[in-house]
Design a protein around this motif. Structure first.
Motif, short mmCIF file in Angstrom:
data_model
loop_
_atom_site.label_atom_id
_atom_site.label_comp_id
_atom_site.label_asym_id
_atom_site.label_seq_id
_atom_site.Cartn_x
_atom_site.Cartn_y
_atom_site.Cartn_z
N GLU A 1 4.38 -5.36 8.33
CA GLU A 1 4.80 -4.63 7.14
C GLU A 1 5.51 -3.36 7.56
O GLU A 1 4.95 -2.55 8.29
CB GLU A 1 3.57 -4.29 6.28
N LEU A 2 6.75 -3.21 7.11
CA LEU A 2 7.50 -2.03 7.52
C LEU A 2 7.81 -1.17 6.30
O LEU A 2 8.36 -1.65 5.31
CB LEU A 2 8.80 -2.46 8.20
N THR A 3 7.41 0.06 6.38
CA THR A 3 7.63 0.97 5.26
C THR A 3 8.50 2.13 5.69
O THR A 3 8.20 2.82 6.67
CB THR A 3 6.29 1.52 4.75
N VAL A 4 9.57 2.33 4.97
CA VAL A 4 10.44 3.48 5.24
C VAL A 4 10.18 4.51 4.17
O VAL A 4 10.14 4.20 2.98
CB VAL A 4 11.92 3.06 5.21
N LYS A 5 9.96 5.75 4.59
CA LYS A 5 9.71 6.81 3.63
C LYS A 5 10.89 7.77 3.58
O LYS A 5 11.55 7.99 4.60
CB LYS A 5 8.44 7.58 4.00
N GLY A 6 11.10 8.34 2.41
CA GLY A 6 12.20 9.27 2.27
C GLY A 6 12.42 9.58 0.80
O GLY A 6 11.49 9.53 0.01
N LEU B 1 13.70 -3.43 0.70
CA LEU B 1 14.92 -3.39 1.50
C LEU B 1 15.13 -4.78 2.10
O LEU B 1 14.55 -5.13 3.12
CB LEU B 1 14.79 -2.36 2.62
N ALA C 1 0.84 -1.20 0.00
CA ALA C 1 0.00 0.00 0.00
C ALA C 1 0.87 1.24 0.00
O ALA C 1 1.66 1.44 0.91
CB ALA C 1 -0.92 0.00 1.22
N GLY C 2 0.75 2.05 -1.03
CA GLY C 2 1.54 3.28 -1.12
C GLY C 2 0.79 4.48 -0.54
O GLY C 2 -0.36 4.39 -0.17
N PHE D 1 10.82 0.52 0.84
CA PHE D 1 11.16 1.94 0.85
C PHE D 1 10.32 2.65 -0.20
O PHE D 1 10.26 2.20 -1.35
CB PHE D 1 12.65 2.14 0.54
#
Lengths: 140, 140
Positions: free
Chosen positions: B129-134, B108, B75-76, B97
């Motif tokens: 679910e782990l989402t890193v933003k950047g 990742l 999911a974005g 990511f």
DNA sequence: AATTAGATGCAACTAAGTTGCGTATTTTTT
DNA sequence: AAAAAATACGCAACTTAGTTGCATCTAATT
């Protein structure tokens, strides 16, 4: 919704320096009263029990509050945003739990996330979002 | 898209026991060729360079592949699903990511997630679910 | 009280994803 | 190898979250 929440919301909004409008206060007070993240639609339903508020206005209020860091939004599996107020505990880095049956979202506060992930070369870290999926107590 | 990907896709699909149709094979081969997660639309564009494929069929193919654990969806922040093939490395528990500028999604793989989170009483863990933003290297 | 910058409401729009149904294609059965 | 059964496909129409443009209103400032 108790009156002190309305007053608290009012104070939080005035601290942003922007206008303290009725809609903003009512919306924030609604979120302050909740223990879990609400969808746009759920907020709308709660607000329209008494007094009207346009769909679009609510979208803009929520967008404004996100920008001002009063609330944060969570992407669910049903492509619907959910909104949650930012208290000291709820702000920034914490985990969310999404029930895959009733789609309700809860914040997992006692969930530590490693603050500084190692990324590929050249990547810039901004924020980290951890979502745990499963069944909540009611649906399990 | 090299021919061996087509063959590999075909084999993976036949292993499910369900029908090995041209659309399913082509779709999976497309995802096998990619290093990052693609949206429905991106897949459609790649597939429709040669030969047609209906929007709805693609949705159903992707849904079927998710159910069969051939791919997983992410999911974005733009409420658009992104799809990524499940290899041994990419399946189940790993981090994503998302670049907040170009919205591209990368996996990742060298990102360890604590496998068994402690949940409130009565809650049932299913997946994490782990989402890193950047910003990615190109956008930073 | 008048000004003005910003908030609101309305209507129309966009786009992702879904549903129903008739047709076509695989796979199984004979 | 042909017929039957089961499943996938394509099309059209629909649903729904979220957005945009613009005219009107309202909270803060003078």
């Amino acid at each position: 919704m108790p009156n002190n929440l309305y007053e608290k919301a009012k104070e939080l909004i005035s601290h942003t320096g922007d206008r303290t409008t009725h809609h903003r206060i009512r919306t924030l007070a609604t979120l302050l009263a909740e223990q879990h993240a609400l969808t746009h639609r759920e907020i709308e339903e709660r607000l329209n029990v008494k007094g009207q508020l346009d769909r679009v206005t609510l979208y803009r209020v929520l967008e404004w509050m996100s920008k001002k860091n009063l609330i944060h939004k969570i992407a669910g599996d049903d492509r619907v945003w959910r909104f949650r107020v930012n208290t000291e505990l709820h702000s920034h880095q914490h985990a969310h739990f999404i029930c895959t049956r009733c789609t309700k979202v809860t914040c997992l506060n006692d969930f530590r996330i490693k603050p500084d992930p190692s990324l590929p070369l050249g990547y810039l870290f901004h924020e980290i979002e951890l979502t745990v999926k499963g069944l909540c107590a009611e649906c399990a």
